[in-house]
Each structure stands twice: as structure tokens, then as C-alpha cells.
Design a protein around this motif. Structure first.
Motif, mmCIF file in Angstrom:
data_model
loop_
_atom_site.group_PDB
_atom_site.id
_atom_site.type_symbol
_atom_site.label_atom_id
_atom_site.label_comp_id
_atom_site.label_asym_id
_atom_site.label_seq_id
_atom_site.Cartn_x
_atom_site.Cartn_y
_atom_site.Cartn_z
ATOM 1 N N ASP A 8 8.229 0.947 -2.482
ATOM 2 C CA ASP A 8 7.293 -0.003 -1.889
ATOM 3 C C ASP A 8 6.705 -0.842 -3.052
ATOM 4 O O ASP A 8 6.792 -0.434 -4.215
ATOM 5 N N ASP A 10 3.313 -3.254 -2.955
ATOM 6 C CA ASP A 10 1.845 -3.340 -3.066
ATOM 7 C C ASP A 10 1.202 -1.956 -2.974
ATOM 8 O O ASP A 10 1.432 -1.218 -2.019
ATOM 9 N N GLY A 11 0.409 -1.619 -3.969
ATOM 10 C CA GLY A 11 -0.270 -0.323 -3.980
ATOM 11 C C GLY A 11 0.576 0.793 -4.557
ATOM 12 O O GLY A 11 0.094 1.900 -4.779
ATOM 13 N N THR A 12 1.861 0.513 -4.780
ATOM 14 C CA THR A 12 2.775 1.515 -5.335
ATOM 15 C C THR A 12 3.225 1.089 -6.736
ATOM 16 O O THR A 12 3.071 1.838 -7.696
ATOM 17 N N ASP A 169 2.636 4.012 -0.682
ATOM 18 C CA ASP A 169 1.206 4.358 -0.786
ATOM 19 C C ASP A 169 0.507 4.489 0.557
ATOM 20 O O ASP A 169 -0.709 4.667 0.581
ATOM 21 N N THR A 170 1.224 4.375 1.667
ATOM 22 C CA THR A 170 0.528 4.457 2.968
ATOM 23 C C THR A 170 1.230 5.434 3.915
ATOM 24 O O THR A 170 2.393 5.807 3.698
ATOM 25 N N ASP A 173 4.585 4.248 5.050
ATOM 26 C CA ASP A 173 5.741 4.511 4.182
ATOM 27 C C ASP A 173 6.317 5.890 4.485
ATOM 28 O O ASP A 173 7.530 6.079 4.511
ATOM 29 N N TRP A 191 -3.396 1.903 -0.439
ATOM 30 C CA TRP A 191 -4.194 1.623 0.739
ATOM 31 C C TRP A 191 -4.659 2.839 1.524
ATOM 32 O O TRP A 191 -5.627 2.751 2.270
HETATM 33 MG MG LIG Z 1 2.155 -0.516 -0.092
#
Ligand SMILES: [Mg+2]
Length: 227
Positions: A8, A10-12, A169-170, A173, A191
Motif C-alpha cells: 500500500d 499512503d500510511g504504509t 495500514d488499514t 488492507d 490511518w
Molecule cells: Mg494506506
């Protein structure tokens, strides 16, 4: 016994500090005169397709033919401007993990970003070239469809692998890994809270990619051995 690693974004891998949301808000206002249309839209783990549909719904507007394309056309240069103004933050341990997973498999992307957006974000931090292929938000409005898309692209590219791992990160995922029969690794840099991630039962939950590197590689070895 190689692994297909689906990362992933964003955030990862990185944090853009809201560049995507800001660019979408600006593009939407330009087209429809509605400010902050994306302010109440939940982004984490969703596809761009789903995010855009929800913004139209919340704004009380009908999404007509051509709207999505016009929005994307307005979005991409605005995203680029934000990325140029403020370089995204690469999250801890990303480059070392990519080196390590490259040695035992193939690095690829699985993201809700449309491909053109993913390209811009990763190019901004010199990470785009680290990925051989990807499955994107353009491929389906549903993230849960994306593991088979990435696997098919990998096979067509002649990559050999015996297992697939999704790293994100969610909770979305983790759900998408489960839907695609992949190993699910969740990281707490984005997130979802650790508590929420734990509750959806990933195969491995790590604080960040730096402290989680050894555990992730051990899981990959263990699964490859037990097949
Ligand atoms: Mg993400």
C-alpha cells in the motif's frame, strides 16, 4: 519459493500530509464551485474511485458522464504542485524493507490511488522505480478485487511466485488480503489504530517497517516452508 509483495502507499510507505485531499478539494471546487467537498470523506484504505463517488454524494450532486475524467485532469497537476511544495515523508524502515523483500521476491503495489497519482507520489521520493507493477484504484472501485489483478499482472510479466503478501495500514488492507487469499501484514503508521488492526486479525501486526522487518521476513520464510 518467491513471494509477491504488494505494498500500500499512503500510511504504509509514505505520508503526504494531506496532499491528495487538498488537491481533490481544489479540483472539485474548480469544477463544481463546492469548497472542501472531500473534508468529510474518509480516505484510509479506500480507492480513489470510491472516495470521489462519496464526495459527489455528500455534495448532493449527481456524478455525470465525464465528471470523473474532468476531476482527475484537474486533480493531477494540483497534486503535483503540492508534492513539489512539500516532499512526502518516507516512513521509517521503508527503503531497508524494500531491499530485503526484493531479495526474496518481487516488490509491487496495491493501492487505492489511481496509477497516475501513485506514480507522482512515489516519484517525489524516488521510490517509483522500486516497484515492478501494481494494482490501482483505476482497476476497480473495490479494493478487495485488487489482489488477483496484481497477481495476474505479475504472471503476465513472467514473475514467478508461490505466495502473495499484502502490507498496509488499514483494516481495508487486511480485508483485501483475506479476500485475495494473501498473507496480511498490518503496520501502525497510518490511518487505523493498533486496536482496530488487531481486531481484524492480520497474520502479523507491526509498529513500523523498521522494527517489524525481522518479524515480517520470518513470517515469509515460515509460510514459504509450510506452503
Ligand atoms: Mg494506506
Amino acid at each position: 519459493m518467491k513471494t509477491l509483495f504488494l505494498y500500500d502507499i499512503d500510511g504504509t510507505l509514505l505520508s503526504t500530509g494531506g496532499a491528495g485531499r487538498g488537491a481533490l478539494n481544489e479540483a472539485f471546487e474548480l469544477l463544481h464551485g463546492v469548497p472542501r467537498a472531500f473534508s468529510k470523506v474518509h480516505f484510509g484504505g479506500r480507492t480513489d474511485h470510491g472516495i470521489v463517488s462519496q464526495a459527489y454524494e455528500l455534495a448532493g450532486l449527481q456524478q455525470a458522464d465525464g465528471h470523473r475524467e474532468a476531476l482527475i485532469e484537474a486533480y493531477l497537476p494540483r497534486l503535483q504542485r503540492r508534492l513539489d511544495e512539500r516532499r512526502p515523508e518516507v516512513l521509517p524502515g521503508v527503503r531497508a524493507l524494500l531491499d530485503a523483500t526484493d531479495r526474496v521476491g518481487h516488490n509491487a503495489l496495491l493501492t487505492g490511488n489511481m496509477e497516475a497519482g501513485a506514480h507522482r507520489k512515489l516519484r517525489a521520493v524516488e521510490l517509483w522505480e522500486r516497484f515492478q507493477l501494481g494494482a490501482y484504484g483505476d482497476d476497480s472501485p473495490r479494493r478487495n478485487d485488487l489482489v488477483p489483478v496484481a497477481e495476474e499482472r505479475a504472471r503476465r510479466a513472467g514473475l514467478e511466485f508461490t505466495q502473495t503478501l499484502v502490507l498496509g495500514d488499514t483494516v481495508h488492507d487486511v480485508a483485501c488480503a483475506r479476500a485475495g487469499g494473501a498473507i496480511a501484514v498490518a503496520v501502525c503508521t497510518g490511518w487505523s489504530t493498533a486496536e482496530d488492526l488487531r481486531a481484524c486479525g492480520p497474520d502479523l501486526l507491526i509498529e513500523d517497517l523498521e522494527s517489524g522487518l525481522e518479524g515480517l521476513l520470518a513470517l515469509v520464510r515460515e509460510r514459504a516452508a509450510t506452503g
